[in-house]
Design an enzyme around this catalytic site. Sequence first.
Site, mmCIF file in Angstrom:
data_model
loop_
_atom_site.group_PDB
_atom_site.id
_atom_site.type_symbol
_atom_site.label_atom_id
_atom_site.label_comp_id
_atom_site.label_asym_id
_atom_site.label_seq_id
_atom_site.Cartn_x
_atom_site.Cartn_y
_atom_site.Cartn_z
ATOM 1 N N GLU A 9 1.210 -0.828 -0.015
ATOM 2 C CA GLU A 9 0.059 -0.303 -0.040
ATOM 3 C C GLU A 9 0.903 1.156 -0.116
ATOM 4 O OE1 GLU A 9 -2.793 1.155 3.142
ATOM 5 O OE2 GLU A 9 -3.133 2.342 1.744
ATOM 6 N N ASP A 62 5.324 5.197 3.375
ATOM 7 C CA ASP A 62 4.839 6.955 3.084
ATOM 8 C C ASP A 62 5.439 6.909 3.600
ATOM 9 O OD1 ASP A 62 3.047 8.608 3.617
ATOM 10 O OD2 ASP A 62 1.483 7.311 3.700
ATOM 11 N N ASP A 122 -2.350 12.112 -2.675
ATOM 12 C CA ASP A 122 -2.841 13.333 -2.851
ATOM 13 C C ASP A 122 -3.309 14.617 -4.340
ATOM 14 O OD1 ASP A 122 -2.338 14.034 -0.309
ATOM 15 O OD2 ASP A 122 -0.482 13.861 -0.438
ATOM 16 N N LYS A 153 -3.958 22.268 -7.522
ATOM 17 C CA LYS A 153 -3.918 23.224 -8.307
ATOM 18 C C LYS A 153 -3.106 23.575 -9.469
ATOM 19 C CE LYS A 153 -4.179 27.342 -4.998
ATOM 20 N NZ LYS A 153 -3.263 27.587 -3.548
ATOM 21 N N ASP A 194 -10.947 10.879 -5.314
ATOM 22 C CA ASP A 194 -12.689 11.579 -5.057
ATOM 23 C C ASP A 194 -12.644 12.600 -6.162
ATOM 24 O OD1 ASP A 194 -10.981 12.972 -3.292
ATOM 25 O OD2 ASP A 194 -12.432 14.420 -2.772
HETATM 26 C C1 SAM Z 1 -4.360 12.120 0.898
HETATM 27 S S1 SAM Z 1 -3.462 11.254 2.338
HETATM 28 C C2 SAM Z 1 -4.789 9.620 1.771
HETATM 29 C C3 SAM Z 1 -3.883 8.408 2.962
HETATM 30 C C4 SAM Z 1 -4.996 7.291 3.403
HETATM 31 N N1 SAM Z 1 -4.761 6.851 2.181
HETATM 32 C C5 SAM Z 1 -6.012 7.494 3.921
HETATM 33 O O1 SAM Z 1 -7.387 7.148 2.416
HETATM 34 O O2 SAM Z 1 -7.041 7.771 4.296
HETATM 35 C C6 SAM Z 1 -2.348 10.732 1.229
HETATM 36 C C7 SAM Z 1 -0.819 9.387 1.685
HETATM 37 O O3 SAM Z 1 0.109 9.074 0.967
HETATM 38 C C8 SAM Z 1 1.083 9.949 1.068
HETATM 39 N N2 SAM Z 1 2.424 10.266 0.599
HETATM 40 C C9 SAM Z 1 2.297 10.963 -0.662
HETATM 41 N N3 SAM Z 1 3.270 11.542 -1.353
HETATM 42 C C10 SAM Z 1 3.635 10.646 -1.276
HETATM 43 C C11 SAM Z 1 5.119 9.337 -2.032
HETATM 44 N N4 SAM Z 1 5.181 9.655 -2.787
HETATM 45 N N5 SAM Z 1 4.911 8.857 -1.347
HETATM 46 C C12 SAM Z 1 4.500 7.351 -0.034
HETATM 47 N N6 SAM Z 1 3.520 8.367 0.224
HETATM 48 C C13 SAM Z 1 3.708 9.479 -0.376
HETATM 49 C C14 SAM Z 1 1.035 11.373 3.020
HETATM 50 O O4 SAM Z 1 1.879 11.265 3.066
HETATM 51 C C15 SAM Z 1 -0.744 10.308 2.826
HETATM 52 O O5 SAM Z 1 0.327 9.728 4.496
#
Ligand code: SAM
Length: 210
Positions: free
Chosen positions: A41, A66, A116, A120, A152
């Site tokens: 994941e 992560d 994420d 923008k 989403d």
């Molecule tokens: C919007 S959150 C979603 C968290 C979880 N998957 C959820 O659905 O509740 C995005 C997650 O992706 C991680 N993340 C973002 N870019 C990443 C990257 N390049 N490598 C690893 N993790 C990343 C962030 O630290 C964050 O924990």
Amino acid sequence: MSLKNLISFDEIAESNPNFLDIDYEPGWEAVFGNTNPLNLEVGFGVGNFLIEMAIREPDENFIGMDFYHKGIRKVITRIGRYQVSNIRIVYGDAKEKLPILFNEAELSRVYINFPDPWPKKKHHKRRLIKPAFIKNLAAKLKPGGEIHIATDYEPYAIEILEFFEAEPLLTNKSGYRTFLAQKEGTPQTKYEKKFINSGEKIFYLEFVKQ
Ligand SMILES: C[S@@+](CC[C@H](N)C(=O)[O-])C[C@H]1O[C@@H](n2cnc3c(N)ncnc32)[C@H](O)[C@@H]1O
């Protein structure tokens, strides 16, 4: 869970056997002590999906990747509390770590839940899901291996669909240019619960390696 009950990130990084801050393929069979299928994941956040999946599927191994310290602390604390033996946490940016932590055709399933969206335009370059990353994912998957994605944010969902459908090693399980009609019974993530509660539409995608 109150933060004061969590172990510190430094403590985890120094000594927790479930946490790996590495720059090489560690020999996953030796790490887990078995040859069970390996699932990843990317971006597990606070890790409830990862933990629930590992509990539901004790004969599969799960790796969470992560760089969110607070989330890592929570997950590591819960792994200890629930005594889950089939999860390892790897630290870092998936763009850098995916190419070096896995051999070709090593992964059975990859989950990317609510990456994420960087809405923008000037931030689009920060998005995780890009053609080069997808090529890498495809290489690390076994034949028949799957990638599951949820978002989403419709413009990102459409971009993800287009990028994945341009990768010749992968096929859209729902059919060309379509999203999954419904989610396939996996646990809800923290973000997913939030979006469902606020009535937002969620786009689910699934791709399979030939
Ligand atoms: C919007 S959150 C979603 C968290 C979880 N998957 C959820 O659905 O509740 C995005 C997650 O992706 C991680 N993340 C973002 N870019 C990443 C990257 N390049 N490598 C690893 N993790 C990343 C962030 O630290 C964050 O924990």
